[in-house]
Each structure stands twice: as structure tokens, then as C-alpha cells.
Design an enzyme around this catalytic site. Structure first.
Site, PDB file in Angstrom:
ATOM      1  N   SER A 142       0.854  -1.184   0.000  1.00 18.89           N
ATOM      2  CA  SER A 142       0.000   0.000   0.000  1.00 18.89           C
ATOM      3  C   SER A 142       0.888   1.232   0.000  1.00 18.89           C
ATOM      4  CB  SER A 142      -0.906   0.010   1.231  1.00 18.89           C
ATOM      5  OG  SER A 142      -0.139   0.335   2.368  1.00 18.89           O
ATOM      6  N   LYS A 143       0.242   2.380  -0.089  1.00 19.92           N
ATOM      7  CA  LYS A 143       0.968   3.660  -0.164  1.00 19.92           C
ATOM      8  C   LYS A 143       1.959   3.824   0.984  1.00 19.92           C
ATOM      9  CE  LYS A 143      -0.953   6.402  -3.468  1.00 19.92           C
ATOM     10  NZ  LYS A 143      -2.360   6.157  -3.763  1.00 19.92           N
ATOM     11  N   ARG A 144       1.563   3.279   2.151  1.00 20.69           N
ATOM     12  CA  ARG A 144       2.413   3.454   3.320  1.00 20.69           C
ATOM     13  C   ARG A 144       3.787   2.792   3.138  1.00 20.69           C
ATOM     14  NH1 ARG A 144       2.028  -0.975   6.593  1.00 20.69           N
ATOM     15  NH2 ARG A 144       0.306  -1.929   5.464  1.00 20.69           N
TER      16      ARG A 144
END
Ligand code: GLU
Length: 488
Positions: free
Chosen positions: A252-254
């Protein structure tokens, strides 16, 4: 066997993320290894989130990765158009066929009615078949003719039993058809749903293998039912295992950069990123980690694709990038940093880069082992590009201003030794090594001050080679300037 045809079918609702890029690479490699065709199809049926800008970005990112395709939106081909929004006629034809063979029915239920039924099932009621499933043909037609809003649903055969999905990577998976709802094929506005359009396109474009992320595995039994309703054999499915973040969780973006362009901007080379993404679930054998596109294209098989998720490993990606920096050669290195040189103001324009090419190419062997990301390259060679060098504060304190270490003497002696020596690396080295005996000092105490004075930092590319690349007058000026701040 007929010619292999595979596709990469991104939805242009965002940039090309690395999961999609890996899917594209595997499809490309499979087509090339099998002597087949690789097709780009844009699945742009979501009008709110699909944009032309994203289509352009995806195409640019795929080209940057070194992929080429045989048919696609910008190059055409025998089975076009390659944008789903331009293929609505073909979905209509398929729906007509299903109307004729009774595998679809119009459903007039309102969203409130559907919600009520869902709620009842959640509260424990047995799922009821859609009441529209059993409407008499004439009644349904009369309601359509009267303009009543409706969708077209797949009539899942009641006696279908177990749907077995054969998957070249995961093996067989079984799904109970009784648990598949009568999914919508065509919405009330006439637009097709993903599961319907994808099958129509894969049939009409003569796809032989469907290679995609395993987030689509659960869609596959539904798609198999559509193939059956249309009377076509299913292609070979191959669902690629997920890519996870370094912590093993879904990417994910994280986890940082998500799109191919972000990796490019971070300083990864196209060859290295391609190689790294290829390794996330495939390798030519048990040992090889570095391989070219051509090697992958000749050796790729679905049999060697891993069933298990692969985790991103940024250290490995960086290591791999550096391997490519070390093997790219001076010419490609200078080409790759051209933009950065101009942006940073070290070169005025392309012509200026060419004028400085000899120096820049000569700098490559000095730094290539240390450049992990391409964005590091220009700062690392900056000391060779301007007359003045900025002295790193920490290096000044630690090396030039430690009392009793003889930094000033070393620098002044170096200036004297370099004033007349022949300007070649061997003679420069001999002249400076001669100072060790003259000053009766350890190499570190002599060479580190010279390094800080000339390169600006106590950590730098090789000293004698760096000096050779600079003009004598520049070196002498830098030594004189450092001597002013150095202590003995
Ligand atoms: N358009 C789908 C996606 O971007 C891919 C569909 C497929 O490969 O079947 O996830």
C-alpha cells in the site's frame, strides 16, 4: 496449438503501479518466449475515474520499462479497438446472443428491493432467487417496452454444480456455482460490468492465456460462467501471487513509492527496475539474479512462477540498481545524468554536456561503485564540475581543524609538491606519497586533509584520480583556500 495471445489490461484510474508493471512484464515475457502476441487493452469503462492522462502515463511508464506490444490503443491491430469504451457494440452483440440462448434475463428490481433482500439474508433468511429470473418473456418484454429501468443479469444454471478453475500457477480451485449470484452483466445505463466486458474482449481478441494478479482469482468462476453462457472454451488462467511490502503486509501507499515513475524519479534505472520486478515471483533458475529483458524473454515459463507472495526488499533493489550502474558504462551513465546536470546548473544545456563529456565519462569509473541511485550521481561528482568546492562542515572540523594533526602543513606541502609535477595520476600519486616520508606522518594524516581540501569531504571518490581530472590551477586554489581554515 494456436498462436499464444496475451494481454495486459490496466484500468486507467491511476498511474502504473509496480504490481501492474510486474503483470505487464510477465505477459510480455510469456508472449515473447512463446513467439506469440502481447496486447495492451485499456479497461476504461469507469467514466468517473478513467482519464486520458492516466492512459498516457501508463503507456509512457510501460515504454520506459522497455516493454513493447504488438497491438494496442496507439498502434491499432486486427482485433481493435483497444479501449473498452470503443467496444460497446461488441458487448451488445454478446448480450443478444445470451438473450437468445436464455442465459441472461432483465432484472427490474430497485436498489431498495435489493437492499431489503440482502438485509434479510444477513439476518439469517435463506437466499431467494431473484424474482425477475422467472418472469415470463412477454411480461419482461412489455416492461422493457414501457421504458422500465432494468439491468441484465447472468442466469447461473441451477444445476451447474462445481466450477473448477484450472490455473497454471495455483492448480485447480473449486467454486460452488450455487453460491454465485446472478451477477449484473449490463447496467441500466447500458454499460457493461467488468466481468462481462473482460470476457467478451478476451473472446473477441482471441486471448489464449489470462495472466493477471491473483486479486482477480475470485472473479474467475464468474467469468467462467460467462464463457460457458457464450459458448466459448475458457482460456488458460494464470494468477500471479501478490506483491507485499517489506513487512509482509499487502502493498500500500504506506510502503513508499507505488508507481513506476516514482521509482524512476527516485533514481532507479529502467533495466534494474525491470529485472527486480521480474524477480518478484520468477527466476530463470535457482541462482541467476541479474538478467536482461532478452534473457527473460527467451526463458520465461509459467511453470517457474512462484505460488507464494513476494515481499519487496528495498535493499536488494538498491543493490541491483548499483550492479546496473556498475555495468552500464560511461556513455550511458552520462546520458542518464544529463537532465540532472542541467537541472542542477552544472551544465547549461545538452551541448554543454557534450562539451564536458570527456570529463564526465572519466568520472564514471571513480564513482560507479558508490552510486546506488542515479540521483546520487551528480552530487557525488559535483566537486569535479565547478572551480570552487563547498567544504563539508563536519569534515572541516574533524580533519582540518583538529589541533596537533598537521593538517595545514600537509596541505601546504601538497600544494608545493603538485605545483610542478607532471599531471598524470601516477606522478600525482608519487608526488603526494613522497610527503609521507618527508613529514614522517601516517597516510591518513596527510591524505585526509588533502582530500577534504580538493573534494570537499572526508568521504570521496579516489583521491589521485580525482586530482588528475581537475586542472592544476583549480587544485592549487582549493588547497590554498583550505589552508586558510586548517590548523596545524
Ligand atoms: N482491468 C483490470 C485491472 O486493472 C484487469 C482485468 C484483467 O486482467 O482481467 O485490475
Amino acid at each position: 496449438m494456436s498462436e499464444v495471445r496475451v494481454r495486459f489490461a490496466p484500468s486507467p484510474t491511476g498511474k502504473l503501479h509496480i504490481g501492474g508493471a510486474r503483470t505487464a512484464i510477465y505477459n510480455w515475457a510469456f508472449a515473447r518466449a512463446m513467439g506469440g502476441k502481447f496486447i495492451l487493452r485499456i479497461e476504461d469503462t469507469d467514466p468517473e475515474r478513467s482519464t486520458q492522462e492516466n492512459i498516457d502515463l501508463i503507456i509512457r511508464a510501460m515504454r520506459w520499462l522497455g516493454l513493447d506490444w504488438d497491438e494496442g490503443p496507439e498502434i491499432g491491430g486486427a482485433y481493435g479497438p483497444y479501449l473498452q469504451t470503443k467496444r460497446f457494440d461488441t458487448y451488445k452483440v454478446a448480450l443478444e446472443k445470451m438473450k437468445e440462448n436464455g442465459s441472461t434475463y432483465p432484472c427490474f428490481c430497485t436498489s431498495e428491493e435489493l437492499a431489503q433482500r440482502r438485509e434479510a439474508v444477513q439476518k439469517g433468511a435463506d437466499p431467494e432467487p431473484d424474482p425477475c429470473r422467472c418472469l415470463a418473456h412477454d411480461e419482461a418484454q412489455a416492461r422493457i417496452d414501457a421504458g422500465e429501468s432494468h439491468v441484465w443479469r447472468l442466469k447461473v444454471p441451477q444445476d451447474r454444480g462445481i466450477i473448477t478453475v484450472h490455473d497454471a500457477i495455483h492448480g485447480d480451485s473449486e467454486f460452488d456455482a450455487a453460491l454465485q449470484d446472478d451477477m449484473v452483466l449490463v447496467r441500466s445505463d447500458g454499460s457493461p460490468t467488468y466481468n462481462f466486458a473482460v470476457v467478451c474482449d478476451d473472446v473477441n481478441m482471441k486471448m489464449t492465456h489470462i495472466i493477471r494478479g491473483d486479486d482477480h482469482l475470485s472473479n474467475t468462476p464468474r467469468q467462467v460462467l460467462v464463457y460457458e453462457a457464450l459458448g466459448y472454451p475458457t482460456p488458460v488462467f494464470a494468477h500471479l501471487p501478490m506483491i507485499c511490502g517489506p513487512d509482509g503486509k499487502k502493498l500500500s501507499k504506506r510502503h513508499g513509492a507505488a508507481s513506476v515513475e516514482e521509482y524512476r524519479d527516485m533514481g532507479y534505472l529502467s533495466d534494474a527496475l525491470f529485472n527486480y520486478l521480474a524477480l518478484l515471483g520468477w527466476a530463470p533458475d535457482g541462482e541467476t539474479t541479474i538478467f536482461s529483458r532478452d534473457e527473460m524473454a527467451s526463458k520465461f515459463t509459467l511453470e517457474r512462477v512462484s505460488k507464494n507472495p513476494s515481499a519487496l526488499d528495498y535493499d536488494k533493489l538498491e543493490w541491483l540498481n548499483n550492479q546496473y550502474v556498475q555495468s552500464m558504462g560511461a556513455v550511458a551513465f552520462v546520458d542518464a545524468i544529463k537532465g540532472d546536470l542541467i537541472d542542477a546548473g552544472y551544465c547549461a544545456d545538452d551541448a554543454d554536456v557534450e562539451a564536458k563529456r570527456d570529463l564526465l565519462e572519466a568520472a564514471y569509473p571513480l564513482v560507479c561503485e558508490r552510486v546506488k541511485l542515479m540521483v546520487d550521481a551528480v552530487p557525488m561528482i559535483a566537486y569535479l564540475l565547478a572551480d570552487e568546492v563547498e567544504l563539508d562542515e563536519k569534515s572541516v572540523q574533524k580533519v582540518l581543524q583538529k589541533e596537533g594533526k598537521g593538517a595545514k602543513t600537509a596541505i601546504l606541502e601538497a600544494a608545493a609538491a603538485l605545483e610542478n609535477c607532471e599531471w598524470k595520476v601516477e606522478t600525482i600519486e608519487a608526488a603526494l606519497r613522497g610527503l609521507l616520508e618527508k613529514l614522517d606522518a601516517k597516510p591518513r594524516l596527510v591524505f585526509q586533509p588533502i582530500r577534504v581540501a580538493v573534494c570537499g569531504n572526508m568521504v570521496s571518490p579516489p583521491l589521485f584520480e580525482s586530482i588528475e581530472l581537475l586542472d592544476r590551477s583549480v587544485v592549487l586554489k582549493r588547497l590554498a583556500k583550505a589552508a586558510e581554515v586548517a590548523l596545524d
